[in-house]
Design a protein around this motif. Structure first.
Motif, PDB file in Angstrom:
ATOM      1  N   ASP A  76       0.843  -1.191   0.000  1.00 18.16           N
ATOM      2  CA  ASP A  76       0.000   0.000   0.000  1.00 18.16           C
ATOM      3  C   ASP A  76       0.886   1.251   0.000  1.00 18.16           C
ATOM      4  O   ASP A  76       1.156   1.845   1.041  1.00 18.16           O
ATOM      5  CB  ASP A  76      -0.908  -0.016   1.237  1.00 18.16           C
ATOM      6  CG  ASP A  76      -1.869   1.169   1.281  1.00 18.16           C
ATOM      7  OD1 ASP A  76      -1.896   1.949   0.312  1.00 18.16           O
ATOM      8  OD2 ASP A  76      -2.577   1.307   2.294  1.00 18.16           O
ATOM      9  N   ILE A  77       1.348   1.637  -1.169  1.00  8.39           N
ATOM     10  CA  ILE A  77       2.250   2.787  -1.284  1.00  8.39           C
ATOM     11  C   ILE A  77       1.585   4.085  -0.818  1.00  8.39           C
ATOM     12  O   ILE A  77       2.162   4.826  -0.010  1.00  8.39           O
ATOM     13  CB  ILE A  77       2.770   2.931  -2.728  1.00  8.39           C
ATOM     14  CG1 ILE A  77       3.550   1.682  -3.143  1.00  8.39           C
ATOM     15  CG2 ILE A  77       3.624   4.182  -2.872  1.00  8.39           C
ATOM     16  CD1 ILE A  77       4.812   1.435  -2.350  1.00  8.39           C
ATOM     17  N   PRO A  78       0.352   4.399  -1.264  1.00  7.71           N
ATOM     18  CA  PRO A  78      -0.288   5.632  -0.769  1.00  7.71           C
ATOM     19  C   PRO A  78      -0.457   5.619   0.750  1.00  7.71           C
ATOM     20  O   PRO A  78      -0.257   6.638   1.417  1.00  7.71           O
ATOM     21  CB  PRO A  78      -1.641   5.640  -1.482  1.00  7.71           C
ATOM     22  CG  PRO A  78      -1.427   4.806  -2.700  1.00  7.71           C
ATOM     23  CD  PRO A  78      -0.466   3.742  -2.291  1.00  7.71           C
ATOM     24  N   GLY A  79      -0.831   4.461   1.300  1.00  4.29           N
ATOM     25  CA  GLY A  79      -1.014   4.380   2.741  1.00  4.29           C
ATOM     26  C   GLY A  79       0.263   4.631   3.518  1.00  4.29           C
ATOM     27  O   GLY A  79       0.249   5.255   4.594  1.00  4.29           O
ATOM     28  N   ILE A  80       1.376   4.157   2.985  1.00  2.00           N
ATOM     29  CA  ILE A  80       2.665   4.316   3.661  1.00  2.00           C
ATOM     30  C   ILE A  80       3.200   5.737   3.539  1.00  2.00           C
ATOM     31  O   ILE A  80       3.848   6.259   4.454  1.00  2.00           O
ATOM     32  CB  ILE A  80       3.691   3.321   3.082  1.00  2.00           C
ATOM     33  CG1 ILE A  80       3.295   1.883   3.447  1.00  2.00           C
ATOM     34  CG2 ILE A  80       5.106   3.598   3.574  1.00  2.00           C
ATOM     35  CD1 ILE A  80       4.119   0.820   2.761  1.00  2.00           C
ATOM     36  N   THR A  81       2.904   6.389   2.428  1.00  6.33           N
ATOM     37  CA  THR A  81       3.523   7.689   2.142  1.00  6.33           C
ATOM     38  C   THR A  81       2.618   8.887   2.407  1.00  6.33           C
ATOM     39  O   THR A  81       3.090  10.024   2.386  1.00  6.33           O
ATOM     40  CB  THR A  81       3.960   7.734   0.666  1.00  6.33           C
ATOM     41  OG1 THR A  81       2.816   7.509  -0.180  1.00  6.33           O
ATOM     42  CG2 THR A  81       5.020   6.681   0.388  1.00  6.33           C
ATOM     43  N   GLN A  82       1.321   8.657   2.661  1.00  7.33           N
ATOM     44  CA  GLN A  82       0.400   9.782   2.831  1.00  7.33           C
ATOM     45  C   GLN A  82      -0.414   9.632   4.109  1.00  7.33           C
ATOM     46  O   GLN A  82      -0.564   8.535   4.644  1.00  7.33           O
ATOM     47  CB  GLN A  82      -0.558   9.856   1.623  1.00  7.33           C
ATOM     48  CG  GLN A  82       0.135  10.015   0.282  1.00  7.33           C
ATOM     49  CD  GLN A  82      -0.817   9.833  -0.881  1.00  7.33           C
ATOM     50  OE1 GLN A  82      -2.044   9.908  -0.737  1.00  7.33           O
ATOM     51  NE2 GLN A  82      -0.265   9.572  -2.066  1.00  7.33           N
ATOM     52  N   GLY A  83      -0.966  10.761   4.583  1.00  2.81           N
ATOM     53  CA  GLY A  83      -1.865  10.733   5.720  1.00  2.81           C
ATOM     54  C   GLY A  83      -1.156  10.850   7.054  1.00  2.81           C
ATOM     55  O   GLY A  83       0.074  11.003   7.133  1.00  2.81           O
ATOM     56  N   PRO A  84      -1.935  10.724   8.134  1.00  6.82           N
ATOM     57  CA  PRO A  84      -1.362  10.855   9.475  1.00  6.82           C
ATOM     58  C   PRO A  84      -0.401   9.702   9.786  1.00  6.82           C
ATOM     59  O   PRO A  84      -0.497   8.611   9.217  1.00  6.82           O
ATOM     60  CB  PRO A  84      -2.593  10.817  10.388  1.00  6.82           C
ATOM     61  CG  PRO A  84      -3.667  10.164   9.588  1.00  6.82           C
ATOM     62  CD  PRO A  84      -3.398  10.524   8.173  1.00  6.82           C
ATOM     63  N   LEU A  85       0.503   9.967  10.720  1.00  7.78           N
ATOM     64  CA  LEU A  85       1.556   8.997  11.042  1.00  7.78           C
ATOM     65  C   LEU A  85       0.976   7.662  11.481  1.00  7.78           C
ATOM     66  O   LEU A  85       1.487   6.595  11.100  1.00  7.78           O
ATOM     67  CB  LEU A  85       2.455   9.567  12.151  1.00  7.78           C
ATOM     68  CG  LEU A  85       3.606   8.666  12.610  1.00  7.78           C
ATOM     69  CD1 LEU A  85       4.546   8.361  11.448  1.00  7.78           C
ATOM     70  CD2 LEU A  85       4.363   9.323  13.775  1.00  7.78           C
ATOM     71  N   ARG A  86      -0.096   7.692  12.253  1.00  5.35           N
ATOM     72  CA  ARG A  86      -0.662   6.445  12.771  1.00  5.35           C
ATOM     73  C   ARG A  86      -1.122   5.535  11.643  1.00  5.35           C
ATOM     74  O   ARG A  86      -0.851   4.333  11.646  1.00  5.35           O
ATOM     75  CB  ARG A  86      -1.830   6.766  13.698  1.00  5.35           C
ATOM     76  CG  ARG A  86      -2.411   5.551  14.396  1.00  5.35           C
ATOM     77  CD  ARG A  86      -3.450   5.976  15.410  1.00  5.35           C
ATOM     78  NE  ARG A  86      -4.030   4.817  16.085  1.00  5.35           N
ATOM     79  CZ  ARG A  86      -4.973   4.908  17.027  1.00  5.35           C
ATOM     80  NH1 ARG A  86      -5.421   6.098  17.404  1.00  5.35           N
ATOM     81  NH2 ARG A  86      -5.444   3.809  17.590  1.00  5.35           N
ATOM     82  N   SER A  87      -1.810   6.094  10.648  1.00  2.00           N
ATOM     83  CA  SER A  87      -2.297   5.286   9.534  1.00  2.00           C
ATOM     84  C   SER A  87      -1.145   4.837   8.643  1.00  2.00           C
ATOM     85  O   SER A  87      -1.170   3.739   8.079  1.00  2.00           O
ATOM     86  CB  SER A  87      -3.337   6.055   8.715  1.00  2.00           C
ATOM     87  OG  SER A  87      -2.775   7.204   8.129  1.00  2.00           O
ATOM     88  N   ARG A  88      -0.103   5.665   8.536  1.00  2.00           N
ATOM     89  CA  ARG A  88       1.056   5.287   7.726  1.00  2.00           C
ATOM     90  C   ARG A  88       1.785   4.116   8.368  1.00  2.00           C
ATOM     91  O   ARG A  88       2.249   3.200   7.682  1.00  2.00           O
ATOM     92  CB  ARG A  88       1.984   6.480   7.551  1.00  2.00           C
ATOM     93  CG  ARG A  88       1.398   7.565   6.634  1.00  2.00           C
ATOM     94  CD  ARG A  88       2.137   8.875   6.724  1.00  2.00           C
ATOM     95  NE  ARG A  88       3.506   8.759   6.224  1.00  2.00           N
ATOM     96  CZ  ARG A  88       4.364   9.765   6.264  1.00  2.00           C
ATOM     97  NH1 ARG A  88       4.011  10.936   6.808  1.00  2.00           N
ATOM     98  NH2 ARG A  88       5.576   9.603   5.783  1.00  2.00           N
ATOM     99  N   LEU A  89       1.889   4.151   9.680  1.00  2.00           N
ATOM    100  CA  LEU A  89       2.536   3.028  10.374  1.00  2.00           C
ATOM    101  C   LEU A  89       1.721   1.746  10.218  1.00  2.00           C
ATOM    102  O   LEU A  89       2.279   0.653  10.045  1.00  2.00           O
ATOM    103  CB  LEU A  89       2.718   3.378  11.854  1.00  2.00           C
ATOM    104  CG  LEU A  89       3.757   4.467  12.179  1.00  2.00           C
ATOM    105  CD1 LEU A  89       3.721   4.820  13.657  1.00  2.00           C
ATOM    106  CD2 LEU A  89       5.150   4.010  11.777  1.00  2.00           C
ATOM    107  N   ALA A  90       0.392   1.883  10.269  1.00  2.98           N
ATOM    108  CA  ALA A  90      -0.466   0.713  10.095  1.00  2.98           C
ATOM    109  C   ALA A  90      -0.312   0.122   8.703  1.00  2.98           C
ATOM    110  O   ALA A  90      -0.348  -1.104   8.510  1.00  2.98           O
ATOM    111  CB  ALA A  90      -1.924   1.102  10.351  1.00  2.98           C
ATOM    112  N   ALA A  91      -0.114   0.997   7.723  1.00  7.04           N
ATOM    113  CA  ALA A  91       0.022   0.532   6.340  1.00  7.04           C
ATOM    114  C   ALA A  91       1.331  -0.218   6.101  1.00  7.04           C
ATOM    115  O   ALA A  91       1.460  -0.944   5.114  1.00  7.04           O
ATOM    116  CB  ALA A  91      -0.084   1.714   5.378  1.00  7.04           C
ATOM    117  N   LEU A  92       2.281  -0.025   6.999  1.00  8.44           N
ATOM    118  CA  LEU A  92       3.559  -0.715   6.836  1.00  8.44           C
ATOM    119  C   LEU A  92       3.416  -2.237   6.860  1.00  8.44           C
ATOM    120  O   LEU A  92       4.270  -2.960   6.345  1.00  8.44           O
ATOM    121  CB  LEU A  92       4.542  -0.276   7.928  1.00  8.44           C
ATOM    122  CG  LEU A  92       5.163   1.123   7.780  1.00  8.44           C
ATOM    123  CD1 LEU A  92       5.965   1.469   9.019  1.00  8.44           C
ATOM    124  CD2 LEU A  92       6.039   1.192   6.535  1.00  8.44           C
TER     125      LEU A  92
END
Length: 579
Positions: A181-197
């Protein structure tokens, strides 16, 4: 006697028939469901099964009179039952096989061993038959067969198989998960980006499995397969036989970059826990689809045939909220999954006003080039190959159960066939993969008779000068294929009692395969993983909220695998639970 039985059966039975899978598709169509699946191909059925198991009331709407999409069985010649399009099973993901209890729901597979037979067109020496190459699961026998052409290659073959198996096994974690999930990892608040990892886990797992073999894996998926094969082997029949799996279904040649990945895609499956094995499904490939449908129905899903979707309904909030059938019937739902190609979904089913123009333009540029013409043939006797003459008792030999590779003596023959196809001319010496599933499955043909599947390349969608296929063109190409089979197995042409010719336009018209492409989109490097079918929809979600793709045009791609349906269903379930 067998010939008389076969021919009388054809003449007496009358018109062409279709086999309809008798599942729960006879229930009454309601006006509302939680989820609708457009298309009853195997991926759509897998998606429906998992959605229903997840508590989502799901219905499948199939355009044709028979379930299965390209994984379908049809009695196209009276008395003869064909896997009309897809014809072999191997890539179906093992966890889907287990989760949906497909054996319990009627799936029976005939394992093939040996699995590949390549006869030569040459004069026999000292009264002996021409040479041939027969490959199966017995490594010692394989080495003996290869040794007829090269002792050096025979010694190298075990290491080559081990090498490929390591690379193929490493890709498995990527098949059963959406791409990173490239958009999830690179965009949005830190919490959601960490979850996308967490979407990186399959990629990391594959990398760890490959370890020091990462450079080899990278080379295989990007290089021309001929570069790899030339490093390992010197004998033409072996190189050409292996190269067929690198071009089958693809408008490419062994000399083109990316053909290595096509080979990897075709060897990464397993059947009955045997890695790389392929088999025939009893009753034809529709048996797979029927078993999946039965499993879905057992969980409560509803499946309907002859329900052609005309358009996806879009609400005022821009979300998908159901479909309207071609007959005007509206069926509402919370989500819609499309098993059709991306092109069909977004240019024919979704309202044009609901999609950004730049997205529609990108969809129109997806590569659906197809080289395939499938010819299904009913015969009144087994082919008798010069390189492996039939037994006096008429029983099938081991080579009859194989994928029989014709016009595959050398890579040069494959290259020449490819060049003709690229120029808009059906190959004058086409690559032929011939299978006779009735050798193992007696349900497919009358006693003494057989069904023959001929998968041919290279035939373009448009003929030279942009001309469409005419009936004369179709018959001429089929006759050319039969002529070449006759060179290897004299008497084949006189054994034919019926045929079904499916050029790329026919595959598109009958099965909804845009461009006739059996993978729902070319399996080229620019259309894999993060870019399948497009970078913006590689996670199965479309620009229209509530509309998902679930066909093999999505990651991980073509073949009767079920992974696209599984991944799409889990993605949709996750979205529903978050909403």
């Amino acid at each position: 006697m067998a010939a008389a039985v076969c021919r009388s059966r054809v003449s007496q039975t009358g018109p062409v028939l279709g086999i309809v899978s008798r599942t729960c598709h006879t229930t009454t169509l309601k006006t509302r469901y939680d989820a609708l699946v457009i298309g009853g191909g195997h991926n759509g059925l897998v998606a429906a099964a998992y959605l229903q198991k997840g508590g989502i009331n799901t219905a499948v709407l199939e355009r044709r009179h028979v379930l299965g999409g390209a994984a379908v069985s049809e009695e196209i010649i009276p008395g003869f039952h064909f896997s009309r399009a897809s014809y072999l099973l191997s890539l179906l993901r093992p966890h889907i096989y287990r989760d949906l209890e497909l054996k319990k729901h009627g799936l029976k597979v005939y394992m093939r061993d040996p699995h590949a037979f390549t006869p030569m067109l040459e004069e026999g020496v000292g009264g002996r038959p021409p040479r041939s190459l027969l490959l199966g699961s017995d490594l010692e026998k394989n080495m003996q067969e290869i040794g007829k052409f090269s002792e050096k290659d025979a010694k190298a073959f075990p290491a080559f198989l081990t090498h490929l198996e390591k690379l193929a096994c490493a890709i498995h974690p990527l098949l059963d998960s959406p791409p990173v999930d490239i958009p999830g990892i690179t965009q949005g608040p830190l919490r959601s980006r960490l979850a996308a990892l967490k979407t990186l886990r399959p990629l990391v797992k594959s990398g760890l499995s490959l370890g020091k073999n990462i450079p080899d894996f990278y080379e295989l998926i990007t290089a021309p397969i001929l570069k790899i094969l030339n490093r390992w082997f010197e004998s033409e029949p072996l190189r050409a036989t292996l190269a067929t799996d690198a071009v089958i279904g693809a408008m490419t040649s062994p000399s083109n970059p990316g053909s290595g990945y096509v080979l990897l895609h075709h060897i990464m499956g397993e059947l009955e826990k045997e890695k790389g094995a392929w088999g025939y499904v009893e009753g034809g490939m529709g048996g797979v689809s029927k078993a999946i449908a039965n499993s879905a129905c057992a969980s409560g899903a509803a499946i309907f045939t002859e329900k052609e979707v005309g358009q996806v309904l879009i609400g005022k909030d821009g979300r998908a909220e159901g479909v309207v059938l071609k007959d005007g019937t509206e069926v509402r739902s919370k989500i819609v999954l499309s098993n059709a190609t991306a092109y069909t979904t977004f240019t024919k089913l979704a309202p044009e006003s609901s999609l950004p123009p730049e997205f529609v333009k990108a969809v129109s540029q997806i590569d659906y080039t197809s080289p395939v013409t499938k010819i299904n043939v009913a015969v009144d006797r087994l082919p008798n190959f010069l390189a492996a003459p039939n037994a006096p008792d008429g029983k099938p030999g081991p080579h009859h159960q194989c994928s029989i590779h014709l016009n595959c003596e050398s890579v040069d023959v494959l290259e020449a066939a490819y060049r003709e196809g690229k120029q808009g001319r059906p190959s004058s010496r086409p690559m032929l993969e011939m299978c006779i599933p009735s050798v193992l499955d007696p349900t497919l043909a009358p006693p003494g008779c057989h069904v023959v599947s001929i998968f041919t390349q290279f035939t373009p969608y448009w003929l030279e000068g942009g001309r469409a296929w005419a009936e004369e063109d179709r018959q001429n190409f089929a006759n050319s294929a039969f002529h070449w089979i006759e060179q290897y197995a004299p008497g084949f042409k006189s054994s034919i009692v019926g045929k079904d010719i499916l050029t790329p336009p026919d595959l598109e018209r009958i099965f909804g395969l845009t461009g006739g492409n059996i993978f729902q989109g070319a399996m080229t490097l620019d259309q894999l993983y993060l870019a399948r079918p497009l970078p913006s929809v590689s996670d199965y979600r479309s620009p229209i909220k509530g509309l998902y793709l679930c066909g093999s045009g999505c990651h991980p791609g073509g073949g009767v695998m079920g992974a696209s349906g599984w991944n799409a269903a889990l993605t949709a379930l996750a979205d529903i639970r978050r909403s």
